[in-house]
Design a protein around this motif. Structure first.
Motif, short mmCIF file in Angstrom:
data_model
loop_
_atom_site.label_atom_id
_atom_site.label_comp_id
_atom_site.label_asym_id
_atom_site.label_seq_id
_atom_site.Cartn_x
_atom_site.Cartn_y
_atom_site.Cartn_z
N MET A 1 83.18 23.44 20.72
CA MET A 1 82.77 22.13 21.17
C MET A 1 83.50 21.04 20.40
N LYS A 2 84.03 21.37 19.27
CA LYS A 2 84.70 20.35 18.46
C LYS A 2 86.19 20.25 18.76
N GLN A 3 86.71 21.16 19.60
CA GLN A 3 88.11 21.08 19.99
C GLN A 3 88.27 19.98 21.03
N GLU A 4 89.48 19.44 21.11
CA GLU A 4 89.73 18.39 22.08
C GLU A 4 89.57 18.91 23.51
N LYS A 5 90.14 20.08 23.80
CA LYS A 5 90.04 20.69 25.13
C LYS A 5 89.72 22.18 24.95
N PRO A 6 88.48 22.53 24.65
CA PRO A 6 88.15 23.93 24.35
C PRO A 6 88.34 24.87 25.53
N TRP A 7 88.33 24.37 26.75
CA TRP A 7 88.51 25.21 27.92
C TRP A 7 89.96 25.64 28.12
N ALA A 15 78.09 33.64 14.96
CA ALA A 15 76.66 33.35 15.10
C ALA A 15 76.16 32.53 13.93
N SER A 16 76.70 32.78 12.75
CA SER A 16 76.29 32.00 11.57
C SER A 16 76.65 30.52 11.74
N ASP A 17 77.77 30.23 12.42
CA ASP A 17 78.14 28.85 12.70
C ASP A 17 77.15 28.19 13.66
N ILE A 18 76.71 28.97 14.66
CA ILE A 18 75.73 28.45 15.62
C ILE A 18 74.41 28.16 14.91
N ILE A 19 73.97 29.09 14.07
CA ILE A 19 72.73 28.89 13.32
C ILE A 19 72.81 27.62 12.49
N GLN A 20 73.93 27.40 11.84
CA GLN A 20 74.10 26.20 11.02
C GLN A 20 74.17 24.95 11.89
N GLU A 21 74.92 25.00 12.99
CA GLU A 21 75.07 23.85 13.89
C GLU A 21 73.73 23.40 14.47
N THR A 28 62.10 29.56 9.33
CA THR A 28 61.75 30.76 8.55
C THR A 28 61.72 32.05 9.36
N LYS A 29 62.26 32.05 10.57
CA LYS A 29 62.37 33.29 11.36
C LYS A 29 63.38 34.22 10.70
N PRO A 30 63.19 35.53 10.87
CA PRO A 30 64.22 36.45 10.37
C PRO A 30 65.55 36.23 11.08
N LYS A 31 66.64 36.50 10.38
CA LYS A 31 67.98 36.31 10.95
C LYS A 31 68.15 37.14 12.22
N SER A 32 67.54 38.33 12.25
CA SER A 32 67.67 39.19 13.43
C SER A 32 67.10 38.51 14.68
N GLU A 33 66.02 37.76 14.55
CA GLU A 33 65.45 37.05 15.69
C GLU A 33 66.35 35.91 16.14
N LYS A 34 66.95 35.23 15.20
CA LYS A 34 67.88 34.15 15.53
C LYS A 34 69.09 34.71 16.27
N LEU A 35 69.61 35.84 15.79
CA LEU A 35 70.78 36.45 16.42
C LEU A 35 70.44 36.95 17.82
#
Length: 65
Positions: A1-7, A15-21, A28-35
């Protein structure tokens, strides 16, 4: 999403980037549930296909109200 033209190019997304974003590292959910939630959403998006067709010379008009 941060690229000028990601398509226009390939990219890798962790997935860790998505969790952070999304700010999910504070939840406080377990990481497995987030994934699992990320995987489920990614699968749904992968199944979504949109097709647009341009019909050249079409003269009929449909009036939607």
């Amino acid at each position: 999403m941060k690229q000028e033209k990601p398509w226009e190019s390939k990219f890798n997304l962790k997935a860790s980037d998505i969790i952070q974003e999304f700010g999910w590292e504070k939840i406080t959910k377990p990481k497995s549930e987030k994934l699992l939630e990320i995987a489920t959403t990614a699968f749904a998006l992968d199944c979504l296909i949109v097709k647009a067709v341009w019909v050249e010379g079409e003269t009929k008009r449909t009036n939607y109200r």
